[in-house]
Design an enzyme around this catalytic site. Structure first.
Site, PDB file in Angstrom:
ATOM      1  N   SER A 190       5.476  12.208  -4.202  1.00  0.00           N
ATOM      2  CA  SER A 190       4.071  12.189  -4.588  1.00  0.00           C
ATOM      3  C   SER A 190       3.275  12.998  -3.562  1.00  0.00           C
ATOM      4  O   SER A 190       3.306  12.699  -2.373  1.00  0.00           O
ATOM      5  CB  SER A 190       3.587  10.735  -4.649  1.00  0.00           C
ATOM      6  OG  SER A 190       2.218  10.694  -4.913  1.00  0.00           O
TER       7      SER A 190
ATOM      8  N   ASN B 206      -5.065 -10.735  -4.297  1.00  0.00           N
ATOM      9  CA  ASN B 206      -5.237 -10.551  -2.854  1.00  0.00           C
ATOM     10  C   ASN B 206      -4.992  -9.134  -2.362  1.00  0.00           C
ATOM     11  O   ASN B 206      -5.389  -8.790  -1.258  1.00  0.00           O
ATOM     12  CB  ASN B 206      -4.330 -11.521  -2.081  1.00  0.00           C
ATOM     13  CG  ASN B 206      -2.898 -11.505  -2.563  1.00  0.00           C
ATOM     14  OD1 ASN B 206      -2.636 -11.386  -3.746  1.00  0.00           O
ATOM     15  ND2 ASN B 206      -1.963 -11.599  -1.660  1.00  0.00           N
ATOM     16  N   ALA B 207      -4.310  -8.314  -3.148  1.00  0.00           N
ATOM     17  CA  ALA B 207      -4.103  -6.931  -2.708  1.00  0.00           C
ATOM     18  C   ALA B 207      -4.591  -6.030  -3.829  1.00  0.00           C
ATOM     19  O   ALA B 207      -4.770  -6.484  -4.956  1.00  0.00           O
ATOM     20  CB  ALA B 207      -2.635  -6.678  -2.417  1.00  0.00           C
TER      21      ALA B 207
ATOM     22  N   HIS C  26      -4.473  -2.157  -5.930  1.00  0.00           N
ATOM     23  CA  HIS C  26      -3.798  -0.891  -6.202  1.00  0.00           C
ATOM     24  C   HIS C  26      -4.879   0.122  -6.528  1.00  0.00           C
ATOM     25  O   HIS C  26      -5.666  -0.098  -7.438  1.00  0.00           O
ATOM     26  CB  HIS C  26      -2.886  -1.004  -7.417  1.00  0.00           C
ATOM     27  CG  HIS C  26      -1.863  -2.080  -7.288  1.00  0.00           C
ATOM     28  ND1 HIS C  26      -0.740  -1.937  -6.513  1.00  0.00           N
ATOM     29  CD2 HIS C  26      -1.797  -3.320  -7.811  1.00  0.00           C
ATOM     30  CE1 HIS C  26      -0.020  -3.041  -6.579  1.00  0.00           C
ATOM     31  NE2 HIS C  26      -0.644  -3.896  -7.356  1.00  0.00           N
ATOM     32  N   THR C  27      -4.890   1.225  -5.808  1.00  0.00           N
ATOM     33  CA  THR C  27      -5.882   2.254  -6.098  1.00  0.00           C
ATOM     34  C   THR C  27      -5.294   3.247  -7.079  1.00  0.00           C
ATOM     35  O   THR C  27      -4.190   3.752  -6.864  1.00  0.00           O
ATOM     36  CB  THR C  27      -6.295   2.974  -4.811  1.00  0.00           C
ATOM     37  OG1 THR C  27      -6.662   1.977  -3.870  1.00  0.00           O
ATOM     38  CG2 THR C  27      -7.450   3.922  -5.050  1.00  0.00           C
TER      39      THR C  27
ATOM     40  N   ASP D 126       0.812  -1.229   0.000  1.00  0.00           N
ATOM     41  CA  ASP D 126       0.000   0.000   0.000  1.00  0.00           C
ATOM     42  C   ASP D 126       0.841   1.272   0.000  1.00  0.00           C
ATOM     43  O   ASP D 126       0.440   2.303   0.538  1.00  0.00           O
ATOM     44  CB  ASP D 126      -0.962   0.039   1.204  1.00  0.00           C
ATOM     45  CG  ASP D 126      -1.785  -1.228   1.302  1.00  0.00           C
ATOM     46  OD1 ASP D 126      -2.261  -1.674   0.248  1.00  0.00           O
ATOM     47  OD2 ASP D 126      -1.924  -1.771   2.408  1.00  0.00           O
TER      48      ASP D 126
ATOM     49  N   VAL E  68       2.451   9.863  -0.550  1.00  0.00           N
ATOM     50  CA  VAL E  68       1.437  10.350   0.413  1.00  0.00           C
ATOM     51  C   VAL E  68       1.977  11.364   1.429  1.00  0.00           C
ATOM     52  O   VAL E  68       1.500  11.445   2.554  1.00  0.00           O
ATOM     53  CB  VAL E  68       0.662   9.205   1.137  1.00  0.00           C
ATOM     54  CG1 VAL E  68      -0.242   8.455   0.198  1.00  0.00           C
ATOM     55  CG2 VAL E  68       1.553   8.233   1.853  1.00  0.00           C
TER      56      VAL E  68
HETATM   57  P1  GDP Z   1      -0.300   0.043  -3.825  1.00  0.00           P
HETATM   58  O1  GDP Z   1      -0.842  -1.306  -3.528  1.00  0.00           O
HETATM   59  O2  GDP Z   1       1.137   0.186  -3.447  1.00  0.00           O
HETATM   60  O3  GDP Z   1      -0.559   0.469  -5.227  1.00  0.00           O
HETATM   61  O4  GDP Z   1      -1.043   1.081  -2.886  1.00  0.00           O
HETATM   62  P2  GDP Z   1      -2.618   1.263  -2.612  1.00  0.00           P
HETATM   63  O5  GDP Z   1      -3.280   1.681  -3.835  1.00  0.00           O
HETATM   64  O6  GDP Z   1      -3.133   0.069  -1.904  1.00  0.00           O
HETATM   65  O7  GDP Z   1      -2.589   2.402  -1.522  1.00  0.00           O
HETATM   66  C1  GDP Z   1      -2.130   3.661  -1.765  1.00  0.00           C
HETATM   67  C2  GDP Z   1      -3.244   4.653  -1.464  1.00  0.00           C
HETATM   68  O8  GDP Z   1      -2.696   5.920  -1.392  1.00  0.00           O
HETATM   69  C3  GDP Z   1      -4.310   4.711  -2.530  1.00  0.00           C
HETATM   70  O9  GDP Z   1      -5.530   5.051  -1.933  1.00  0.00           O
HETATM   71  C4  GDP Z   1      -3.812   5.847  -3.425  1.00  0.00           C
HETATM   72  O10 GDP Z   1      -4.856   6.511  -4.144  1.00  0.00           O
HETATM   73  C5  GDP Z   1      -3.230   6.758  -2.414  1.00  0.00           C
HETATM   74  N1  GDP Z   1      -2.115   7.579  -2.832  1.00  0.00           N
HETATM   75  C6  GDP Z   1      -1.040   7.242  -3.598  1.00  0.00           C
HETATM   76  N2  GDP Z   1      -0.161   8.270  -3.652  1.00  0.00           N
HETATM   77  C7  GDP Z   1      -0.701   9.268  -2.892  1.00  0.00           C
HETATM   78  C8  GDP Z   1      -0.254  10.572  -2.517  1.00  0.00           C
HETATM   79  O11 GDP Z   1       0.816  11.019  -2.864  1.00  0.00           O
HETATM   80  N3  GDP Z   1      -1.087  11.287  -1.712  1.00  0.00           N
HETATM   81  C9  GDP Z   1      -2.281  10.816  -1.271  1.00  0.00           C
HETATM   82  N4  GDP Z   1      -3.032  11.588  -0.492  1.00  0.00           N
HETATM   83  N5  GDP Z   1      -2.713   9.583  -1.581  1.00  0.00           N
HETATM   84  C10 GDP Z   1      -1.925   8.819  -2.371  1.00  0.00           C
END
Ligand code: GDP
Length: 426
Positions: free
Chosen positions: A414, A37-38, A40-41, A12, A333
């Site tokens: 980011s 299982n995991a 990506h948003t 995540d 984030v």
């Molecule tokens: P992944 O499995 O590594 O792709 O990560 P996920 O998608 O499970 O979790 C990352 C979360 O952080 C998602 O809800 C993204 O939309 C969000 N996200 C990614 N980069 C940023 C950022 O720079 N800022 C914010 N606020 N959210 C972010």
């Protein structure tokens, strides 16, 4: 050029967002391990998506998206995920599935569920997607490779019979659950054959040619270093390697072709499932970070479970970068932390009265207490900022402190979930 995009933490980290962004300049994006299982948003011009099995490059017309041989391939799930993208207005992506990928069967999901039930309070916090039973079968050599769907049906029938015999002993005597019917399993496999046939490809040969032609290739990792079965927090890990090195095996390319290892590091910590989490925070402090985290709060993309949250952990992240072989870091984030007056980071672990900087094995990790250092917060919203110099001094100090702790250049920052919310430092 091949670049791996992998996580340094517990998953995540925002790999999906970075992959979606870098896919713009890429030809091929490959998933090389894990399964559905995991999640990506990804937030882009088509909307907000939670991808589970497809690589995060499916949103462009010019890319080829590949499910590599290392993936746990849930065929009906793949078909549904494709249908759901198309129904949300995304053009049908170009998909290839390795003929050497193995098939995640419905009984893997059942075994995962039954085992978690049996373990009760001692469970691993599995997402019950069948991943551990799938990889167990693969290495016990009783899995089904996609290629086997296309061989002589009598041979497949024979194998199904043998597999069901061993599964049924466990179902009857260990789990006390209904038995598998070999005819039904064979019929399922025949259904899968029809579904997957249009995508099947000798992926390793395809990639060999693509590399020769100088194509830009991304390997997209799932989860992060600390969930790796060898180098992570065993046994609270996943069942396939989350490391860039495995990208070579799970895609079928030479290891020396992976030139860049873009390791995604989260500006604070989050984790799902059980296991030691040294910099974890609790109570109101945690609720606030969880609520503000990610793009919609820190809740699992697959399960919706609240994620555990904590401060940035330099010990775990430095180790996470080292074991990935990070050539650069994407720090994600960061915008979320803008509400804090002061931001603690964990710079050491105290174990039995001694402070260590190297990430320990699990039994020692469980005794570790965080040694915190506090940095000043920047107390403003940094979203929308495009240039590194325009970030507040406290924010740059936070990034540079992390960079010094990691010993790897932070080339991307980011500052929002959207595709374009990125500050390039290179
Ligand atoms: P992944 O499995 O590594 O792709 O990560 P996920 O998608 O499970 O979790 C990352 C979360 O952080 C998602 O809800 C993204 O939309 C969000 N996200 C990614 N980069 C940023 C950022 O720079 N800022 C914010 N606020 N959210 C972010």
């Amino acid at each position: 050029m091949v670049r791996a995009i992998v996580g340094a933490n517990w998953g995540d980290e925002g790999k999906g967002k970075i992959t979606d962004m870098l896919a713009k300049e890429s030809d091929i994006i490959i998933r090389f391990q894990g399964g559905s299982n995991a999640g990506h948003t990804i937030i882009n011009n088509y909307g907000r998506f939670a991808l589970h099995l497809l690589p995060s490059g499916v949103f462009y017309g010019h890319t080829t998206s590949i499910i590599g041989n290392g993936v746990a391939l849930n065929i009906p799930f793949l078909v549904k995920e494709l249908e759901s993208l198309v129904s949300q207005g995304v053009p049908m992506p170009h998909i290839l599935v390795s003929d050497r990928a193995q098939i995640l069967m419905p009984y893997h999901v059942l075994f995962d569920t039954y085992e978690e039930e049996r373990l009760g309070g001692k469970s691993f916090g599995s997402t019950k997607s069948g991943i551990a039973p799938f990889y167990s079968d693969k290495y016990a050599k009783i899995g089904f490779q996609v290629s086997e769907l296309f061989e002589d049906e009598a041979a497949l029938k024979d194998k199904v019979q043998r597999v069901c015999e061993t599964k049924n002993v466990l179902l009857e005597h260990l789990y006390h659950k209904p038995l598998l019917n070999p005819d039904e399993v064979l019929a399922e496999l025949m259904e899968y054959k029809k579904m997957v046939e249009p995508y099947v490809c000798d992926v390793s040969a395809y990639l060999h040619d693509a590399i020769k032609e100088g194509k830009n290739i991304l390997l997209e990792g799932q989860l992060g270093s600390l969930k790796d079965p060898d180098h992570g927090i065993y046994p609270m890990v996943t069942s396939s390697s989350t490391l860039a090195a495995y990208g070579a095996i799970g895609a079928g390319i030479p290891p020396y072709e992976i030139k860049e290892i873009t390791t995604v590091v989260k500006a604070y910590s989050s984790a799902v499932g059980a296991g030691a989490f040294v910099s974890e925070i609790f109570g109101d402090e945690a609720d606030e970070l969880r609520r503000r985290g990610g793009d919609k709060g820190e809740f699992g993309a697959t399960t919706g479970r609240p994620r555990r949250v904590g401060w940035f952990d330099a010990v775990a992240s430095r180790y996470g970068c080292r074991i990935q072989g990070a050539t650069e870091v994407a720090l994600t984030v960061l915008d979320v932390l803008g509400y804090l007056d002061e931001i603690p980071i964990c710079v050491g672990y105290e174990i039995d009265g001694e402070v260590v900087k190297d990430f320990p094995v699990t039994y020692k990790l469980e005794k570790a207490k965080p040694v915190l250092k506090t940095l000043p917060g920047w107390k403003c919203d940094i979203r929308g900022i495009k240039k590194y110099e325009d970030l507040p001094a406290e924010c740059r100090n936070y990034i540079e402190t992390i960079e010094a702790e990691l010993g790897v250049p932070v080339t991307m920052v980011s500052n929002g979930p959207g595709r374009d919310e990125i500050i390039m430092r290179k």
